[in-house]
Enzyme design. Structure first.
Site, mmCIF file in Angstrom:
data_model
loop_
_atom_site.group_PDB
_atom_site.id
_atom_site.type_symbol
_atom_site.label_atom_id
_atom_site.label_comp_id
_atom_site.label_asym_id
_atom_site.label_seq_id
_atom_site.Cartn_x
_atom_site.Cartn_y
_atom_site.Cartn_z
ATOM 1 N N ARG A 1 45.123 12.514 124.410
ATOM 2 C CA ARG A 1 44.797 11.879 123.263
ATOM 3 C C ARG A 1 43.375 11.944 123.361
ATOM 4 O O ARG A 1 42.640 11.037 124.056
ATOM 5 C CB ARG A 1 45.454 10.609 123.043
ATOM 6 C CG ARG A 1 46.831 10.623 123.482
ATOM 7 C CD ARG A 1 47.704 11.618 122.467
ATOM 8 N NE ARG A 1 47.704 11.653 121.198
ATOM 9 C CZ ARG A 1 48.125 12.235 120.110
ATOM 10 N NH1 ARG A 1 49.011 13.496 120.568
ATOM 11 N NH2 ARG A 1 47.942 12.005 118.809
ATOM 12 N N ARG B 1 43.990 -1.445 111.171
ATOM 13 C CA ARG B 1 45.186 -2.415 111.681
ATOM 14 C C ARG B 1 44.239 -3.660 111.884
ATOM 15 O O ARG B 1 43.239 -3.457 112.647
ATOM 16 C CB ARG B 1 45.915 -1.954 112.543
ATOM 17 C CG ARG B 1 46.593 -0.658 112.298
ATOM 18 C CD ARG B 1 47.310 -0.661 111.192
ATOM 19 N NE ARG B 1 48.763 -1.670 111.265
ATOM 20 C CZ ARG B 1 49.898 -1.201 111.643
ATOM 21 N NH1 ARG B 1 50.098 -0.101 112.238
ATOM 22 N NH2 ARG B 1 50.798 -2.090 111.864
ATOM 23 N N ARG C 1 60.595 -5.583 98.928
ATOM 24 C CA ARG C 1 59.253 -4.551 98.701
ATOM 25 C C ARG C 1 60.032 -3.212 98.653
ATOM 26 O O ARG C 1 58.913 -2.171 98.063
ATOM 27 C CB ARG C 1 58.494 -4.720 99.717
ATOM 28 C CG ARG C 1 57.811 -6.190 99.391
ATOM 29 C CD ARG C 1 56.666 -6.504 100.826
ATOM 30 N NE ARG C 1 55.541 -5.819 100.452
ATOM 31 C CZ ARG C 1 54.512 -5.884 101.449
ATOM 32 N NH1 ARG C 1 54.304 -6.682 102.279
ATOM 33 N NH2 ARG C 1 53.340 -5.185 101.070
ATOM 34 N N GLU D 1 59.302 -4.909 115.019
ATOM 35 C CA GLU D 1 59.108 -3.804 116.028
ATOM 36 C C GLU D 1 60.430 -3.817 116.794
ATOM 37 O O GLU D 1 61.181 -4.465 116.765
ATOM 38 C CB GLU D 1 58.112 -4.223 116.702
ATOM 39 C CG GLU D 1 56.771 -4.488 115.722
ATOM 40 C CD GLU D 1 55.323 -4.754 116.512
ATOM 41 O OE1 GLU D 1 55.268 -4.401 117.642
ATOM 42 O OE2 GLU D 1 54.700 -5.316 115.816
ATOM 43 N N HIS E 1 67.534 -8.668 95.569
ATOM 44 C CA HIS E 1 67.082 -7.666 96.301
ATOM 45 C C HIS E 1 68.072 -6.915 97.235
ATOM 46 O O HIS E 1 67.432 -6.169 98.109
ATOM 47 C CB HIS E 1 65.833 -8.156 97.131
ATOM 48 C CG HIS E 1 64.789 -8.955 95.783
ATOM 49 N ND1 HIS E 1 64.221 -8.287 94.913
ATOM 50 C CD2 HIS E 1 64.228 -10.179 95.917
ATOM 51 C CE1 HIS E 1 63.319 -8.997 94.503
ATOM 52 N NE2 HIS E 1 63.395 -10.175 94.932
#
Ligand SMILES: [Zn+2]
Length: 289
Positions: free
Chosen positions: A167, A271, A128, A17, A109
């Site tokens: 929202r 989540r 991935r 993040e 990778h």
């Protein structure tokens, strides 16, 4: 700055993040800013799509890395060549950017290798294969959809209030929406909501003015603290060297540091979500009180 720079190896399965991306940008800034790209190779074409690998290589060849920056969860590089270009990297689930001597063997990778004129090479390793690198002339093409930077001057309590007022959903998915606020993900949203004692399922429009001020403050303070600590610590860190210790995220069953009640894991908008059931009143209880 005197802080120990991390090797930005991100642990698989944990999405970096804002603070982890910021740590990666700092790491790269010291090592590649001002250097010139002397070659590039792409071993997984989709990583650089929609460019074809040959186009990607041609566009960045001989360009100088003028400036490193972060926007949301993207690592940005401003390149000066024949024209000004931008190279954006999104690490997604398992990507990491490392700088190693060019002579180092290419790892299994490593999806993209960018060689520099100082004998070093940027390696984009991504087990991935969800990570992306995009070259563009106009940065808006890649980051134009992103909302406000939570540590920028435009992000004020009034701006947050306006954003929440429109929202329909609950507060957690709203704060995770990158087109509203850029850079907050699943770790820090849980931290911020716990700090402000707001349950993640609380509807965004029912957050009161006092809570909005607290939320704004908690978002900035939490991200700032995590940046200073080079990201989250999960034993050996999301980014190696990351020392931010979550208060609720990943602490299911452990006592809340405020009230000692065991932290619970619930699911909000698909989540995994960590809350203190005592400190963070459910919307039902909140309505009744
Ligand atoms: Zn508690």
């Amino acid at each position: 700055m005197g802080i120990k720079q991390p090797s930005p190896a991100i642990k698989p399965g944990i999405m970096p993040e804002l603070p982890e991306v910021e740590a990666t940008v700092e790491y790269l800034r010291e090592r590649v800013e001002g250097k010139t790209i002397t070659g590039a190779s792409v071993s997984w074409p989709r990583t650089v799509s929609p460019s074809a690998p040959a186009d990607f290589q041609r566009k960045i060849l001989n360009a100088r890395i003028h400036k490193l920056f972060r926007r949301g969860k993207y690592v940005g590089m401003e390149l000066h060549g024949e024209a000004r270009l931008f190279l954006f990297t999104h690490l997604r689930m398992s990507g990491s950017l490392d700088v190693v001597p060019t002579s180092f063997e290419v790892a299994r990778h490593d999806r993209v290798c960018i060689d520099l004129n100082n004998g070093k090479s940027i390696r984009f390793n991504d087990t991935r294969k969800f990570g992306r690198m995009r070259v563009c002339v106009d940065p808006q093409d890649v980051v134009g959809h992103l909302g406000v930077e939570p540590l920028g001057s435009e992000f004020t309590p009034a701006a947050l209030e306006e954003l929440l007022s429109t929202r329909k959903g609950s507060i957690k998915p709203t704060l995770l929406n990158q087109s509203l606020i850029a850079g907050i993900g699943n770790i820090y949203v849980d931290e911020v909501l716990w700090k402000t004692k707001i349950h993640p399922l609380t509807s965004a429009t029912s957050i009161n003015p006092r809570e909005i001020v607290a939320l704004h403050k908690a978002i900035q303070a939490t991200l700032q603290e995590a940046i200073e600590k080079l990201g989250t610590d999960f034993g050996d860190g999301v980014v190696d060297g990351g020392m931010y210790r979550p208060r609720v995220y990943g602490r299911e069953g452990k006592p809340c540091s405020r009230c000692k009640c065991p932290i619970e894991r619930i699911v909000v908008g698909q989540r995994g979500t960590h809350i203190c059931p005592k400190c963070q009143k459910s919307p039902k209880k909140r309505a009744a009180s």
